[in-house]
Design a protein around this motif. Sequence first.
Motif, short mmCIF file in Angstrom:
data_model
loop_
_atom_site.label_atom_id
_atom_site.label_comp_id
_atom_site.label_asym_id
_atom_site.label_seq_id
_atom_site.Cartn_x
_atom_site.Cartn_y
_atom_site.Cartn_z
N LEU A 61 5.75 17.01 3.57
CA LEU A 61 7.14 17.30 3.26
C LEU A 61 7.99 16.03 3.27
CD1 LEU A 61 7.54 20.33 2.75
CD2 LEU A 61 5.81 19.99 4.51
N LEU A 62 7.70 15.13 4.22
CA LEU A 62 8.39 13.85 4.26
C LEU A 62 8.05 13.01 3.04
CD1 LEU A 62 7.77 13.14 8.04
CD2 LEU A 62 10.03 13.43 7.00
N GLU A 63 6.79 13.04 2.64
CA GLU A 63 6.34 12.26 1.47
C GLU A 63 7.01 12.72 0.18
OE1 GLU A 63 1.88 11.45 3.32
OE2 GLU A 63 2.16 12.90 1.69
N GLN A 64 7.38 14.00 0.12
CA GLN A 64 8.03 14.54 -1.08
C GLN A 64 9.54 14.41 -1.03
OE1 GLN A 64 6.39 18.37 -2.64
NE2 GLN A 64 5.17 18.32 -0.78
N GLY A 65 10.08 14.04 0.12
CA GLY A 65 11.53 13.95 0.25
C GLY A 65 12.19 15.30 0.43
N ALA A 66 11.47 16.26 1.04
CA ALA A 66 12.05 17.59 1.28
C ALA A 66 13.15 17.49 2.32
CB ALA A 66 10.96 18.56 1.74
N VAL A 67 14.35 17.92 1.96
CA VAL A 67 15.48 17.82 2.87
C VAL A 67 15.35 18.86 3.99
CG1 VAL A 67 18.00 17.83 3.07
CG2 VAL A 67 16.91 17.02 0.97
N THR A 68 14.96 20.07 3.63
CA THR A 68 14.78 21.16 4.59
C THR A 68 13.53 21.93 4.19
OG1 THR A 68 17.19 21.35 4.73
CG2 THR A 68 15.91 23.13 5.71
N PHE A 69 12.78 22.42 5.17
CA PHE A 69 11.61 23.23 4.84
C PHE A 69 11.31 24.23 5.95
CE2 PHE A 69 9.41 20.33 7.68
CZ PHE A 69 8.36 21.08 8.20
N SER A 70 10.48 25.20 5.60
CA SER A 70 9.96 26.15 6.59
C SER A 70 8.56 26.55 6.17
CB SER A 70 10.84 27.41 6.69
OG SER A 70 10.27 28.34 7.61
N ALA A 106 0.82 -1.21 0.00
CA ALA A 106 0.00 0.00 0.00
C ALA A 106 0.86 1.26 0.00
CB ALA A 106 -0.93 0.00 1.22
N GLY A 107 2.16 1.11 -0.15
CA GLY A 107 3.04 2.26 -0.29
C GLY A 107 3.88 2.54 0.95
N LEU A 108 4.86 3.44 0.77
CA LEU A 108 5.72 3.86 1.86
C LEU A 108 5.00 4.98 2.62
CD1 LEU A 108 9.55 4.40 1.62
CD2 LEU A 108 8.13 5.84 3.05
N ARG A 109 4.93 4.85 3.93
CA ARG A 109 4.25 5.84 4.77
C ARG A 109 5.24 6.46 5.76
NH1 ARG A 109 -1.16 3.91 4.35
NH2 ARG A 109 -1.37 3.43 2.13
N TRP A 110 4.91 7.68 6.21
CA TRP A 110 5.80 8.41 7.13
C TRP A 110 5.06 8.74 8.42
CZ3 TRP A 110 10.94 9.14 6.80
CH2 TRP A 110 11.55 8.84 5.57
N GLY A 111 4.51 7.73 9.10
CA GLY A 111 3.85 7.96 10.36
C GLY A 111 4.84 8.36 11.44
N ASP A 112 4.60 9.50 12.12
CA ASP A 112 5.47 9.98 13.20
C ASP A 112 6.91 10.16 12.73
OD1 ASP A 112 3.35 9.97 15.07
OD2 ASP A 112 3.64 7.82 15.41
N SER A 156 16.26 -7.43 -3.75
CA SER A 156 16.78 -7.61 -2.40
C SER A 156 17.92 -6.64 -2.17
CB SER A 156 17.24 -9.04 -2.17
OG SER A 156 18.35 -9.36 -2.99
N GLY A 157 18.02 -6.14 -0.95
CA GLY A 157 19.08 -5.20 -0.60
C GLY A 157 18.88 -4.67 0.80
N ASP A 158 19.89 -3.98 1.31
CA ASP A 158 19.83 -3.39 2.65
C ASP A 158 19.55 -1.90 2.53
OD1 ASP A 158 20.52 -5.85 3.77
OD2 ASP A 158 22.67 -5.43 3.58
N VAL A 159 18.68 -1.39 3.39
CA VAL A 159 18.27 0.01 3.34
C VAL A 159 19.45 0.92 3.71
CG1 VAL A 159 16.77 1.77 4.30
CG2 VAL A 159 15.86 -0.53 3.86
N LEU A 160 19.78 1.81 2.81
CA LEU A 160 20.77 2.85 3.05
C LEU A 160 20.11 4.14 3.51
CD1 LEU A 160 22.92 2.31 -0.18
CD2 LEU A 160 23.63 1.77 2.16
N ALA A 161 18.96 4.46 2.91
CA ALA A 161 18.22 5.68 3.23
C ALA A 161 16.81 5.53 2.69
CB ALA A 161 18.90 6.90 2.61
N ALA A 162 15.91 6.35 3.22
CA ALA A 162 14.53 6.40 2.73
C ALA A 162 14.12 7.87 2.69
CB ALA A 162 13.59 5.61 3.64
N ALA A 163 13.60 8.31 1.55
CA ALA A 163 13.19 9.70 1.39
C ALA A 163 12.01 9.76 0.44
CB ALA A 163 14.34 10.54 0.83
N GLY A 164 10.93 10.42 0.87
CA GLY A 164 9.73 10.43 0.05
C GLY A 164 9.27 9.00 -0.17
N PRO A 165 9.01 8.59 -1.42
CA PRO A 165 8.63 7.20 -1.70
C PRO A 165 9.82 6.32 -2.01
CG PRO A 165 8.37 8.49 -3.68
CD PRO A 165 8.87 9.45 -2.61
#
Length: 288
Positions: A120-129, A8-14, A231-240
């Motif tokens: 902002l997390l869903e879009q992969g925004a590195v910095t925001f205001s 159902a997709g990548l989610r950014w809860g909390d 298959s692989g090990d997670v290095l980073a996750a940003a947005g989707p």
Amino acid sequence: MAQVWRCAGLRWGDGVPVLAWEGGRSSGLGRGKRVAFAVVAGGVRTCVGARGHGCPARAGVPGRSTGARCEECARLDRAHSVAADTLADDPRPYRVYLAWFGPGMVKVGITAVGRGPARLLEQGAVTFSWLGCGPLMAARRTEEVLRAALRVPDRIPYADKRAVRAALPPAGERVAELAELHARALALDGWPETLERAPFRAVDHGAVFGFEGLPRTDGVVSELVAGGVVSGDVLAAAGPDLHLATGRGAVVLDTRLMTGWDLTAADRDALTVPVREVGDAAAQEGLF
């Protein structure tokens, strides 16, 4: 018979990335987490439906589609979105924001106050205001004014975001670039009276996404295919996006490509789906 899962997709809860599965379960995606799944052999990718309802036609959709919706379901989904400007009477308050994705890559956008920083997390925004807060149409008008005056877009392609993540400047530099644009925005005339301006308070997601020490991307998954393995090990996750350490180097998987497929646990360590190379640049509790 192997258990089958539907993503159902990548989610950014909390502020924490998880892969959600139809039925309510989820899989954490912390750095170093092993991700391994296979697309069911002989399977066909089908439309995920719209607005919480399944596609009545169970229509097939292309493997490269990030929306995983047929033409009719995509139309229905967009017809009820803020982006389509069909919800002018939405009573919820909205925030206007500036989001930084890389040097020279800043966008302006809006999101419902109730969603907090999730957009902002869903879009992969590195910095925001935040820039301001008010009724939907005032927020939308402000977005248009700022986009034209500051000459910034309302969207940035994911390919551009991915290309710079392994070589981002220090947090202080990206905050400074955003602060300069924020000051210019607040100094502009033409803001709707019903939108309250917000002071500059930068929020940086570099650590949340896991960008420190991120290697350059060697490839990007183009699509999933029946019988394919990832298959692989997670290095980073940003947005989707999941950045994975694989046998073929650092590869990005846009998790939106996973939706619509029947998936099962992988029985081997491999990467057998199409990958576009990038230049110098008991009952299971879950699938993994």
